[in-house]
Design a protein around this motif. Sequence first.
Motif, PDB file in Angstrom:
ATOM      1  N   ASN A 154      -4.058  -0.502  -3.651  1.00  0.00           N
ATOM      2  CA  ASN A 154      -3.180   0.459  -4.486  1.00  0.00           C
ATOM      3  C   ASN A 154      -2.890   1.571  -3.454  1.00  0.00           C
ATOM      4  O   ASN A 154      -3.574   2.172  -2.894  1.00  0.00           O
ATOM      5  N   VAL A 155      -1.482   1.744  -3.649  1.00  0.00           N
ATOM      6  CA  VAL A 155      -0.720   2.787  -2.768  1.00  0.00           C
ATOM      7  C   VAL A 155      -1.044   4.278  -3.617  1.00  0.00           C
ATOM      8  O   VAL A 155      -0.321   4.296  -4.622  1.00  0.00           O
ATOM      9  N   GLU A 156      -1.778   4.999  -3.196  1.00  0.00           N
ATOM     10  CA  GLU A 156      -2.220   6.276  -3.881  1.00  0.00           C
ATOM     11  C   GLU A 156      -0.864   7.306  -3.534  1.00  0.00           C
ATOM     12  O   GLU A 156      -0.971   8.185  -4.259  1.00  0.00           O
ATOM     13  N   ASP A 157      -0.758   7.326  -2.177  1.00  0.00           N
ATOM     14  CA  ASP A 157       0.340   8.547  -1.765  1.00  0.00           C
ATOM     15  C   ASP A 157       1.010   8.160  -0.769  1.00  0.00           C
ATOM     16  O   ASP A 157       0.573   7.116   0.077  1.00  0.00           O
ATOM     17  N   LEU A 158       2.009   8.774  -0.152  1.00  0.00           N
ATOM     18  CA  LEU A 158       2.850   8.393   0.872  1.00  0.00           C
ATOM     19  C   LEU A 158       3.062   9.722   1.692  1.00  0.00           C
ATOM     20  O   LEU A 158       3.615  10.717   1.422  1.00  0.00           O
ATOM     21  N   LEU A 159       2.591   9.528   2.998  1.00  0.00           N
ATOM     22  CA  LEU A 159       2.429  10.359   3.893  1.00  0.00           C
ATOM     23  C   LEU A 159       3.725  10.624   4.747  1.00  0.00           C
ATOM     24  O   LEU A 159       3.907   9.346   5.589  1.00  0.00           O
ATOM     25  N   ILE A 160       4.632  11.499   5.087  1.00  0.00           N
ATOM     26  CA  ILE A 160       5.650  11.490   5.872  1.00  0.00           C
ATOM     27  C   ILE A 160       5.789  12.333   7.021  1.00  0.00           C
ATOM     28  O   ILE A 160       5.057  13.536   7.017  1.00  0.00           O
ATOM     29  N   SER A 161       5.656  11.485   8.250  1.00  0.00           N
ATOM     30  CA  SER A 161       5.573  12.296   9.437  1.00  0.00           C
ATOM     31  C   SER A 161       7.073  12.613   9.957  1.00  0.00           C
ATOM     32  O   SER A 161       7.629  11.387  10.390  1.00  0.00           O
ATOM     33  N   SER A 175       1.734   1.510   7.777  1.00  0.00           N
ATOM     34  CA  SER A 175       2.940   2.292   8.185  1.00  0.00           C
ATOM     35  C   SER A 175       4.172   1.383   8.337  1.00  0.00           C
ATOM     36  O   SER A 175       4.096   0.300   8.506  1.00  0.00           O
ATOM     37  N   GLY A 176       5.240   2.277   8.184  1.00  0.00           N
ATOM     38  CA  GLY A 176       6.780   1.654   8.234  1.00  0.00           C
ATOM     39  C   GLY A 176       7.650   2.996   8.751  1.00  0.00           C
ATOM     40  O   GLY A 176       6.728   3.959   9.129  1.00  0.00           O
ATOM     41  N   SER A 177       8.609   2.796   8.657  1.00  0.00           N
ATOM     42  CA  SER A 177       9.753   3.825   8.955  1.00  0.00           C
ATOM     43  C   SER A 177      10.624   4.139   7.951  1.00  0.00           C
ATOM     44  O   SER A 177      10.845   3.084   7.016  1.00  0.00           O
ATOM     45  N   GLY A 178      11.448   4.961   8.039  1.00  0.00           N
ATOM     46  CA  GLY A 178      12.569   5.313   7.188  1.00  0.00           C
ATOM     47  C   GLY A 178      13.525   6.334   7.558  1.00  0.00           C
ATOM     48  O   GLY A 178      13.317   6.932   8.728  1.00  0.00           O
ATOM     49  N   SER A 179      14.725   6.433   6.851  1.00  0.00           N
ATOM     50  CA  SER A 179      15.607   7.257   7.294  1.00  0.00           C
ATOM     51  C   SER A 179      16.084   8.166   6.210  1.00  0.00           C
ATOM     52  O   SER A 179      16.201   8.003   5.089  1.00  0.00           O
ATOM     53  N   VAL A 208      14.875  10.022  11.529  1.00  0.00           N
ATOM     54  CA  VAL A 208      13.830   8.698  11.210  1.00  0.00           C
ATOM     55  C   VAL A 208      12.591   9.442  11.145  1.00  0.00           C
ATOM     56  O   VAL A 208      11.967  10.010  11.913  1.00  0.00           O
ATOM     57  N   VAL A 209      11.814   9.023  10.063  1.00  0.00           N
ATOM     58  CA  VAL A 209      10.486   9.511   9.743  1.00  0.00           C
ATOM     59  C   VAL A 209       9.493   8.046   9.910  1.00  0.00           C
ATOM     60  O   VAL A 209       9.887   7.016   9.703  1.00  0.00           O
ATOM     61  N   GLN A 210       8.092   8.328  10.142  1.00  0.00           N
ATOM     62  CA  GLN A 210       7.151   7.463   9.847  1.00  0.00           C
ATOM     63  C   GLN A 210       6.486   7.741   8.448  1.00  0.00           C
ATOM     64  O   GLN A 210       6.348   8.781   8.114  1.00  0.00           O
ATOM     65  N   ILE A 211       6.263   6.724   7.982  1.00  0.00           N
ATOM     66  CA  ILE A 211       5.816   6.392   6.679  1.00  0.00           C
ATOM     67  C   ILE A 211       4.386   5.801   6.613  1.00  0.00           C
ATOM     68  O   ILE A 211       4.261   4.534   7.007  1.00  0.00           O
ATOM     69  N   TRP A 212       3.322   6.660   5.974  1.00  0.00           N
ATOM     70  CA  TRP A 212       1.988   6.015   6.103  1.00  0.00           C
ATOM     71  C   TRP A 212       1.591   5.841   4.733  1.00  0.00           C
ATOM     72  O   TRP A 212       1.883   6.884   3.930  1.00  0.00           O
ATOM     73  N   ALA A 213       1.185   4.643   4.230  1.00  0.00           N
ATOM     74  CA  ALA A 213       0.762   4.376   2.958  1.00  0.00           C
ATOM     75  C   ALA A 213      -0.889   4.913   2.801  1.00  0.00           C
ATOM     76  O   ALA A 213      -1.584   4.309   3.528  1.00  0.00           O
ATOM     77  N   ILE A 214      -1.045   5.839   1.925  1.00  0.00           N
ATOM     78  CA  ILE A 214      -2.474   6.259   1.779  1.00  0.00           C
ATOM     79  C   ILE A 214      -2.974   5.351   0.546  1.00  0.00           C
ATOM     80  O   ILE A 214      -2.399   5.477  -0.448  1.00  0.00           O
ATOM     81  N   VAL A 215      -3.893   4.505   0.770  1.00  0.00           N
ATOM     82  CA  VAL A 215      -4.144   3.401  -0.172  1.00  0.00           C
ATOM     83  C   VAL A 215      -5.750   3.620  -0.454  1.00  0.00           C
ATOM     84  O   VAL A 215      -6.307   4.234   0.085  1.00  0.00           O
TER      85      VAL A 215
END
Length: 497
Positions: free
Chosen positions: A105-112, A79-83, A61-68
């Motif tokens: 505008n979402v410019e990138d997605l950071l995966i933690s 942020s949200g989560s993902g599998s 499970v990861v955390q997803i940050w929207a870089i906007v």
Amino acid sequence: MEPKNPRRRLLLFSVGAVLILLACVCTGSVPDDPVAPTPFTSSNNNNNDGNLVSDIPFEAVVQIWAIVDCGSGQLESWSGSGSIVSPDGFIVTNAHVVLSDRYCNVEDLLISMTQAEDRPPVDTYYADVYQADEGLDIAIIRITRDINNDLIDNSTLNLPTVGLGSSAELRLGDPVVIIGYPGIGGETITLTRGDVSGFTSENPYGDRAFIKTSATIAGGNSGGLAATEDGQLIGIPTQLGYGGEDQYVDCRTLADTNRDGIIDERDSCVPTGGFINALRPIRLALPLLEAAQRGEITITDTSAPQAELPTGGTEFAFEDDFSSDTGVWGTFSNDAASIQVSGGVLQFQVNNDNWYAWSPADLSYDDVIISVDVNVNSPAGDGDFGIICRYQDTEASNFYGLEISEDGYYAIWKYVNDEFEVLTGWDQSNAIAVGASNYILTAGCVGNQLAIAVNGEIVAEATDDTFASGQIGLIAGTFESPGLQVNFDNFLVSTVE
């Protein structure tokens, strides 16, 4: 009618609140059951109840940050989560977590990445969107770059994964485990337990379009892992079926909370929406996953409702072509805005940014269907306009607003004691032509059902029972750009028996 300035409050509460209770049009086939790959398992441990938790794959499970970019430079906003579902970096999550909205505008997605259950996740990768369906609120993203933004060889990643289970085998009372990063109440990964409490049907996805759960799922968990007790992914927490009121779904950096004149990562995030209590079955994500694994990149919106405006027996009640000022409408003029009957139209001129002006007619109804022609005579680029119903002006203004915008968005909201609450939106619809000059708007306020249609096609529906009757009217407003002029004509009202 003197205008008020609630637009900034609307911004705080409207973003990310994506409550879609409408029928969807499916693209592609939906398999009944996935073929489950070998699941990743964590080290052997027992919880305090003696239940084995060795198969719960929290490292997948990861955390997803929207870089906007919301107009003042890039920042980590929501942020949200993902599998992780494949060792080479494909991740299942929610579409609203990874796609742009009206304001940013979402410019990138950071995966933690999750490295330990008692420590915050570590920023490790960046990802790209491969597949997204806004109607399903499901997206497939893929890790493509390392933390230095250099391209990676996906075949060498060997990431922890979660196995795919069968949502078709679930029964009432079956245990469900929710894992994700809730966004409120701490920075570490969180596990929540609940039971399957029911199922919700939706055309064309069948009787199990949603899985209802007794687990309280906070917003940052949106897009995360909903698994069986043995760690098989069977659902994706999603806002689409949430049932909470006045609770938090997402936490987004949308306001200048530290008052330094800039909205950036130093500001506190603003919680919006409600707790989630529904899951999208994993089977609905499989066509998207298969397309992504073939290298296809597609973003679709299957959320356009196929319903009709709420009706019963209708009877013509009122008409105004604005050929003269009959005194029915509230008019005014000041530096910020003006409303006047002129040249055969009811003309709204909004001179300030972040400003609303509305005009209730001196006519009161319970259940109505309202239609009006709209001409954007002087565009602002992101101005909005629409119909109001059940207006009640006591010590404070109370009414429903049903609107669209120049840049293709729609919303249904209510104004309660001078405070905004969005019922659905702001979301984009292909039915709303961006930058068009002319629209025909139709709104229905019947019982607890609210709906708005553009040129005969419904773009939004909502259910609310706060107001049962009141005046009808029109509204127009600006967001970032001032100078909007909107003309309304051929205003028609029918009552519904």
